[in-house]
Scaffold this motif. Structure first.
Motif, PDB file in Angstrom:
ATOM      1  N   SER A 269     -37.150 -32.687 -13.777  1.00 25.48           N
ATOM      2  CA  SER A 269     -37.356 -33.836 -13.093  1.00 25.48           C
ATOM      3  C   SER A 269     -37.744 -35.147 -13.714  1.00 25.48           C
ATOM      4  O   SER A 269     -37.717 -36.069 -13.125  1.00 25.48           O
ATOM      5  CB  SER A 269     -38.241 -33.426 -11.992  1.00 25.48           C
ATOM      6  N   GLU A 270     -38.558 -35.074 -14.777  1.00 30.61           N
ATOM      7  CA  GLU A 270     -39.129 -35.954 -15.533  1.00 30.61           C
ATOM      8  C   GLU A 270     -38.078 -36.657 -16.661  1.00 30.61           C
ATOM      9  O   GLU A 270     -38.480 -37.631 -17.157  1.00 30.61           O
ATOM     10  CB  GLU A 270     -40.535 -35.512 -16.236  1.00 30.61           C
ATOM     11  N   LEU A 271     -37.215 -35.853 -16.802  1.00 26.66           N
ATOM     12  CA  LEU A 271     -36.006 -36.466 -17.617  1.00 26.66           C
ATOM     13  C   LEU A 271     -35.237 -37.809 -17.123  1.00 26.66           C
ATOM     14  O   LEU A 271     -35.226 -37.826 -15.739  1.00 26.66           O
ATOM     15  CB  LEU A 271     -35.100 -35.414 -17.926  1.00 26.66           C
TER      16      LEU A 271
ATOM     17  N   ALA B 243     -35.805 -28.219 -27.946  1.00 30.03           N
ATOM     18  CA  ALA B 243     -35.292 -29.733 -28.023  1.00 30.03           C
ATOM     19  C   ALA B 243     -36.195 -30.694 -27.772  1.00 30.03           C
ATOM     20  O   ALA B 243     -36.149 -31.866 -28.416  1.00 30.03           O
ATOM     21  CB  ALA B 243     -34.094 -29.727 -27.068  1.00 30.03           C
ATOM     22  N   PHE B 244     -37.247 -30.774 -26.795  1.00 32.88           N
ATOM     23  CA  PHE B 244     -38.110 -31.695 -26.427  1.00 32.88           C
ATOM     24  C   PHE B 244     -39.222 -31.052 -25.587  1.00 32.88           C
ATOM     25  O   PHE B 244     -39.178 -30.490 -24.833  1.00 32.88           O
ATOM     26  CB  PHE B 244     -37.423 -32.811 -25.400  1.00 32.88           C
ATOM     27  N   SER B 245     -40.552 -31.195 -26.340  1.00 26.59           N
ATOM     28  CA  SER B 245     -41.681 -30.640 -25.967  1.00 26.59           C
ATOM     29  C   SER B 245     -42.350 -31.567 -24.610  1.00 26.59           C
ATOM     30  O   SER B 245     -42.075 -32.798 -24.945  1.00 26.59           O
ATOM     31  CB  SER B 245     -42.461 -30.367 -27.018  1.00 26.59           C
ATOM     32  N   THR B 246     -43.446 -31.000 -23.911  1.00 29.62           N
ATOM     33  CA  THR B 246     -44.250 -31.896 -23.414  1.00 29.62           C
ATOM     34  C   THR B 246     -44.955 -32.917 -23.916  1.00 29.62           C
ATOM     35  O   THR B 246     -45.325 -33.979 -23.594  1.00 29.62           O
ATOM     36  CB  THR B 246     -44.991 -30.981 -22.569  1.00 29.62           C
ATOM     37  N   GLU B 247     -45.240 -32.648 -25.623  1.00 32.86           N
ATOM     38  CA  GLU B 247     -45.908 -33.389 -26.118  1.00 32.86           C
ATOM     39  C   GLU B 247     -45.289 -34.664 -26.733  1.00 32.86           C
ATOM     40  O   GLU B 247     -45.628 -35.750 -27.249  1.00 32.86           O
ATOM     41  CB  GLU B 247     -46.764 -32.824 -27.359  1.00 32.86           C
TER      42      GLU B 247
ATOM     43  N   LEU C 298     -32.535 -40.003 -15.161  1.00 28.99           N
ATOM     44  CA  LEU C 298     -31.607 -39.371 -14.426  1.00 28.99           C
ATOM     45  C   LEU C 298     -30.278 -39.244 -14.997  1.00 28.99           C
ATOM     46  O   LEU C 298     -29.595 -38.168 -14.722  1.00 28.99           O
ATOM     47  CB  LEU C 298     -31.418 -40.697 -13.300  1.00 28.99           C
ATOM     48  N   GLU C 299     -29.820 -40.238 -15.953  1.00 25.79           N
ATOM     49  CA  GLU C 299     -28.540 -39.629 -16.366  1.00 25.79           C
ATOM     50  C   GLU C 299     -28.378 -38.182 -17.249  1.00 25.79           C
ATOM     51  O   GLU C 299     -27.551 -37.528 -17.047  1.00 25.79           O
ATOM     52  CB  GLU C 299     -27.981 -40.922 -17.431  1.00 25.79           C
ATOM     53  N   ALA C 300     -29.459 -38.030 -17.898  1.00 23.87           N
ATOM     54  CA  ALA C 300     -29.703 -36.746 -18.653  1.00 23.87           C
ATOM     55  C   ALA C 300     -29.738 -35.607 -17.534  1.00 23.87           C
ATOM     56  O   ALA C 300     -29.212 -34.662 -17.868  1.00 23.87           O
ATOM     57  CB  ALA C 300     -30.927 -36.853 -19.387  1.00 23.87           C
ATOM     58  N   GLN C 301     -30.524 -35.825 -16.584  1.00 22.78           N
ATOM     59  CA  GLN C 301     -30.622 -34.921 -15.433  1.00 22.78           C
ATOM     60  C   GLN C 301     -29.204 -34.523 -14.718  1.00 22.78           C
ATOM     61  O   GLN C 301     -28.649 -33.311 -14.621  1.00 22.78           O
ATOM     62  CB  GLN C 301     -31.434 -35.163 -14.293  1.00 22.78           C
ATOM     63  N   ILE C 302     -28.233 -35.622 -14.900  1.00 25.01           N
ATOM     64  CA  ILE C 302     -26.955 -35.455 -13.965  1.00 25.01           C
ATOM     65  C   ILE C 302     -25.985 -34.538 -14.954  1.00 25.01           C
ATOM     66  O   ILE C 302     -25.354 -33.691 -14.629  1.00 25.01           O
ATOM     67  CB  ILE C 302     -26.373 -36.867 -13.884  1.00 25.01           C
ATOM     68  N   GLU C 303     -25.989 -34.939 -16.312  1.00 22.32           N
ATOM     69  CA  GLU C 303     -25.335 -34.237 -17.289  1.00 22.32           C
ATOM     70  C   GLU C 303     -25.647 -33.009 -17.451  1.00 22.32           C
ATOM     71  O   GLU C 303     -24.829 -31.997 -17.544  1.00 22.32           O
ATOM     72  CB  GLU C 303     -25.336 -34.847 -18.652  1.00 22.32           C
ATOM     73  N   LEU C 304     -26.773 -32.657 -17.446  1.00 22.70           N
ATOM     74  CA  LEU C 304     -27.575 -31.392 -17.527  1.00 22.70           C
ATOM     75  C   LEU C 304     -27.122 -30.506 -16.335  1.00 22.70           C
ATOM     76  O   LEU C 304     -26.845 -29.284 -16.399  1.00 22.70           O
ATOM     77  CB  LEU C 304     -28.794 -31.211 -17.822  1.00 22.70           C
TER      78      LEU C 304
ATOM     79  N   LEU D 196     -27.267 -20.509 -23.776  1.00 20.89           N
ATOM     80  CA  LEU D 196     -27.933 -21.309 -24.831  1.00 20.89           C
ATOM     81  C   LEU D 196     -29.175 -22.071 -23.689  1.00 20.89           C
ATOM     82  O   LEU D 196     -28.629 -22.739 -22.833  1.00 20.89           O
ATOM     83  CB  LEU D 196     -26.831 -22.183 -25.124  1.00 20.89           C
ATOM     84  N   ASN D 197     -30.295 -21.593 -24.082  1.00 22.81           N
ATOM     85  CA  ASN D 197     -31.435 -22.022 -23.406  1.00 22.81           C
ATOM     86  C   ASN D 197     -31.738 -23.531 -24.125  1.00 22.81           C
ATOM     87  O   ASN D 197     -32.252 -23.354 -25.196  1.00 22.81           O
ATOM     88  CB  ASN D 197     -32.565 -21.210 -23.510  1.00 22.81           C
ATOM     89  N   LEU D 198     -31.854 -24.589 -23.511  1.00 24.60           N
ATOM     90  CA  LEU D 198     -32.283 -25.904 -23.969  1.00 24.60           C
ATOM     91  C   LEU D 198     -33.843 -26.083 -23.389  1.00 24.60           C
ATOM     92  O   LEU D 198     -33.881 -26.270 -22.332  1.00 24.60           O
ATOM     93  CB  LEU D 198     -31.528 -27.041 -23.468  1.00 24.60           C
ATOM     94  N   ALA D 199     -34.679 -25.863 -24.424  1.00 27.95           N
ATOM     95  CA  ALA D 199     -36.097 -26.173 -23.785  1.00 27.95           C
ATOM     96  C   ALA D 199     -36.359 -27.719 -24.136  1.00 27.95           C
ATOM     97  O   ALA D 199     -36.354 -28.276 -24.986  1.00 27.95           O
ATOM     98  CB  ALA D 199     -37.056 -25.468 -24.835  1.00 27.95           C
ATOM     99  N   LEU D 200     -36.540 -28.275 -22.583  1.00 31.49           N
ATOM    100  CA  LEU D 200     -36.468 -29.725 -22.473  1.00 31.49           C
ATOM    101  C   LEU D 200     -37.655 -30.109 -21.632  1.00 31.49           C
ATOM    102  O   LEU D 200     -37.986 -29.435 -20.784  1.00 31.49           O
ATOM    103  CB  LEU D 200     -35.170 -30.285 -21.830  1.00 31.49           C
ATOM    104  N   ASN D 201     -38.680 -30.954 -22.136  1.00 29.26           N
ATOM    105  CA  ASN D 201     -39.908 -31.368 -21.495  1.00 29.26           C
ATOM    106  C   ASN D 201     -40.601 -30.005 -21.171  1.00 29.26           C
ATOM    107  O   ASN D 201     -40.998 -29.669 -20.066  1.00 29.26           O
ATOM    108  CB  ASN D 201     -39.697 -32.003 -20.169  1.00 29.26           C
ATOM    109  N   TYR D 202     -40.681 -29.029 -22.314  1.00 28.76           N
ATOM    110  CA  TYR D 202     -41.162 -27.905 -22.059  1.00 28.76           C
ATOM    111  C   TYR D 202     -42.455 -27.449 -22.780  1.00 28.76           C
ATOM    112  O   TYR D 202     -42.537 -28.210 -24.102  1.00 28.76           O
ATOM    113  CB  TYR D 202     -40.141 -26.895 -22.613  1.00 28.76           C
TER     114      TYR D 202
END
Length: 253
Positions: free
Chosen positions: A118-120, A73-77, A122-128, A143-149
């Motif tokens: 932790s780098e997402l 969903a969102f890579s470190t790059e 705050l609102e996204a962290q809360i919902e996740l 369902l694995n969401l790869a976020l800041n991965y």
């Protein structure tokens, strides 16, 4: 109808071998920007259309009885993208979790995450965190969401964890094997992906699940991610079912 709204589509999975479905499907969801550009739309509209595609594929995987679906969903790059676009992506993540959580939970989907959360925002962290907690006891599709991965970052982190155990005297260097290593990855306890699907025709892994994809079957499709639908998924599974999986050995035929 807005250009990202998907029309209902009759799904034909009649010639799938339901006894040979992949346990774990991983998807690199690529092509949102190109999809929007082809239609003269802002890139953000491509990302919104991509969310609709994800919604449909999660439902189809759940319907088929796939055990694990991991989506990039969102890579470190991706942090290198324009700030406005990153903001839209994070808003869409928050919106998806908020809108879909009731249905995901009702269908016994287990939401998990990979990556540095932790780098997402705050609102996204809360919902996740809400989604992780509410669905953790479900028994359906994982369902694995790869976020800041990033695959390299995941491997480095696993090495650091193992190194700490060695320094503490809890593990001997000679005891480290592939099972030990896998147990310290974000996917610990899950089967490695049987099938990797990449949309948009690009031929690269893009730093995704570098350890776990060692023996995965790879299917690259020309469809841009917003155009990838249930039919495309079933066609990719059919291609997988035609492969002779040897895992480094000789063919069984």
């Amino acid at each position: 109808m807005w250009p990202w709204k998907r029309k209902p589509k009759e799904i034909d999975a009649s010639d799938l071998d339901l006894a040979r479905l992949p346990r774990h499907i991983a998807i690199i969801m690529d092509g949102n920007g190109r999809w929007a550009r082809k239609r003269g739309l802002p890139r953000t509209m491509g990302h919104r259309a991509g969310v609709e595609a994800l919604r449909a594929i999660v439902k189809e995987c759940s319907r088929l009885g796939i055990e694990v679906l991991t989506v990039y969903a969102f890579s470190t790059e991706n942090w290198r993208r324009p700030k406005e676009e990153v903001g839209v992506l994070m808003s869409l993540l928050t919106e998806y979790l908020r809108r879909e959580l009731d249905e995901l939970h009702a269908n016994q989907v287990v939401v998990r995450s990979l990556g540095g959360l932790s780098e997402l925002p705050l609102e996204a962290q809360i919902e996740l965190k809400k989604a992780l907690e509410r669905t953790r006891k479900n028994n359906g599709l994982i369902l694995n969401l790869a976020l800041n991965y990033g695959g390299r970052a995941e491997i480095v982190e696993a090495v650091q964890k193992i190194g700490t155990l060695v320094r503490q005297g809890k593990l001997k260097p000679e005891e480290i094997d592939s099972e030990t290593f896998a147990a310290h990855l974000a996917t610990a306890g899950l089967p490695d992906p049987d099938l990797l699907i990449r949309t948009s025709g690009e031929m690269r892994l893009s730093n995704f699940l570098l350890w776990q994809l060692a023996y995965s079957e790879i299917v690259v499709v020309p469809e841009l991610w917003p155009d990838f639908n249930e039919h495309c998924l079933n066609e990719a599974i059919k291609a997988y079912q035609k492969r002779d999986r040897r895992f480094g050995g000789l063919s069984g035929s």
